[in-house]
Design a protein around this motif. Structure first.
Motif, PDB file in Angstrom:
ATOM      1  N   GLY A  38     -63.928  10.490 -62.912  1.00 33.41           N
ATOM      2  CA  GLY A  38     -64.730  11.414 -63.691  1.00 33.41           C
ATOM      3  C   GLY A  38     -63.942  12.293 -64.632  1.00 33.41           C
ATOM      4  O   GLY A  38     -64.500  12.926 -65.517  1.00 33.41           O
ATOM      5  N   ALA A  39     -62.622  12.357 -64.458  1.00 33.83           N
ATOM      6  CA  ALA A  39     -61.796  13.182 -65.343  1.00 33.83           C
ATOM      7  C   ALA A  39     -61.440  12.404 -66.604  1.00 33.83           C
ATOM      8  O   ALA A  39     -61.606  11.182 -66.686  1.00 33.83           O
ATOM      9  CB  ALA A  39     -60.523  13.604 -64.611  1.00 33.83           C
ATOM     10  N   THR A  40     -60.957  13.129 -67.596  1.00 30.39           N
ATOM     11  CA  THR A  40     -60.444  12.484 -68.799  1.00 30.39           C
ATOM     12  C   THR A  40     -59.278  11.582 -68.399  1.00 30.39           C
ATOM     13  O   THR A  40     -58.354  12.016 -67.699  1.00 30.39           O
ATOM     14  CB  THR A  40     -59.964  13.534 -69.805  1.00 30.39           C
ATOM     15  N   VAL A  41     -59.325  10.326 -68.832  1.00 34.38           N
ATOM     16  CA  VAL A  41     -58.275   9.372 -68.456  1.00 34.38           C
ATOM     17  C   VAL A  41     -57.113   9.557 -69.420  1.00 34.38           C
ATOM     18  O   VAL A  41     -57.008   8.898 -70.457  1.00 34.38           O
ATOM     19  CB  VAL A  41     -58.802   7.927 -68.449  1.00 34.38           C
ATOM     20  N   ALA A  42     -56.256  10.509 -69.083  1.00 38.07           N
ATOM     21  CA  ALA A  42     -55.176  10.911 -69.974  1.00 38.07           C
ATOM     22  C   ALA A  42     -54.073  11.566 -69.166  1.00 38.07           C
ATOM     23  O   ALA A  42     -54.294  12.010 -68.037  1.00 38.07           O
ATOM     24  CB  ALA A  42     -55.699  11.885 -71.032  1.00 38.07           C
TER      25      ALA A  42
END
Length: 281
Positions: free
Chosen positions: A261-265
């Motif tokens: 669910g988090a930004t994939v970064a």
């Protein structure tokens, strides 16, 4: 009119101080790294590549000071990260003539090569002709050149195209700059492309069909585009973020160790000065 002999973004150059340490850092993010290559002596450099379908990343380090790598050494004294970007040249000599006809003092072509270890253990050579825009022209802090691949089969090796994070291509390269519109217009004049303003105020410049955009933005826009990703370690002016397409966003998240669910970064501290982001594509 777009350039006829330069057709789009070819690769980005991540200049680093310790080449083997950098390769380990990118490998830990789920990338397949090529065997190390050593360039022709007049280049004074060595590299690892991270290959995608039509484009790639190059991790580049200095082996010996030469005239050719002087600008890179000066840049590395202050930082690591994406120091320049290369476009694909269909014909480097014709590209130089084309730019000179536009009033740009292009340089080249310059021939060089590097040995390549193929998967079956055989040795081959990757050969190139490169052309350069003047070093002093750095819109948004980005130096540019173009590369004509003479032996593509020795660079785009099939086994190097598969990555645990599913990476498939470069979607965009984002540059921090105080005046995004002016920087995009300047770069557009160098590659005969017209920038467009995006909804969030950034200015995007296409480099060619099915190739990555160059995007010029300020720090506030960058932060809004990558929520929750620290911006420490990024330059005030220059290439800041690399956005890659992936065939499997969940695999990319696992490779990066990112929570669902988090930004994939990941921040620049984990990717030798580059904010790295994945999106489906």
């Amino acid at each position: 009119m777009a350039l006829q002999h330069v057709i789009g973004l070819d690769h980005v150059v991540v200049s680093v101080r310790d080449l083997d340490t950098a390769a380990s850092a990118w490998r830990a993010l789920g990338f397949t790294i090529s065997p190390r290559g050593t360039h022709s002596p007049h280049m004074g450099s060595a590299n690892y590549t991270i290959m995608f379908g039509e484009d790639y990343m190059e991790l580049l380090g200095v082996l010996a000071p030469t005239e050719h790598n002087a600008a890179m050494r000066e840049w590395l004294a202050e930082q690591e990260g994406i120091e320049r970007a290369a476009f694909t040249a269909l014909d480097a000599a014709a590209g130089v003539a084309e730019l000179q006809a536009m009033g740009v003092a292009a340089i080249g072509p310059i021939a060089f090569g590097r040995p390549v270890e193929l998967p079956d253990g055989r040795m081959a050579e990757a050969r190139f002709n490169v052309m350069r825009w003047p070093v002093g022209l750095r819109p948004g802090g980005l130096r540019i050149f173009a590369c004509q691949h003479l032996t593509r089969e020795n660079v785009w090796v099939p086994s190097l195209l598969r990555h645990a994070n599913g990476a498939t291509r470069i979607l965009r390269l984002e540059m921090l700059t105080a005046d995004p519109r002016a920087a995009a217009a300047e770069m557009g004049g160098l590659i005969a492309q017209s920038p467009r303003q995006e909804a969030d105020g950034a200015w995007a410049l296409p480099t060619g069909p099915n190739r990555a955009d160059l995007v010029f933005l300020d720090r506030a826009i960058l932060a809004a585009r990558h929520p929750g990703v620290p911006l420490e370690g990024l330059p005030q002016e220059g290439a800041a973020a690399l956005v890659l397409g992936t065939s499997d966003l969940a695999a990319a998240a696992r490779a990066l160790g990112v929570a669902p669910g988090a930004t994939v970064a990941v921040p620049a501290a984990r990717a030798t000065g580059v904010l790295l982001r994945f999106l489906p594509g």
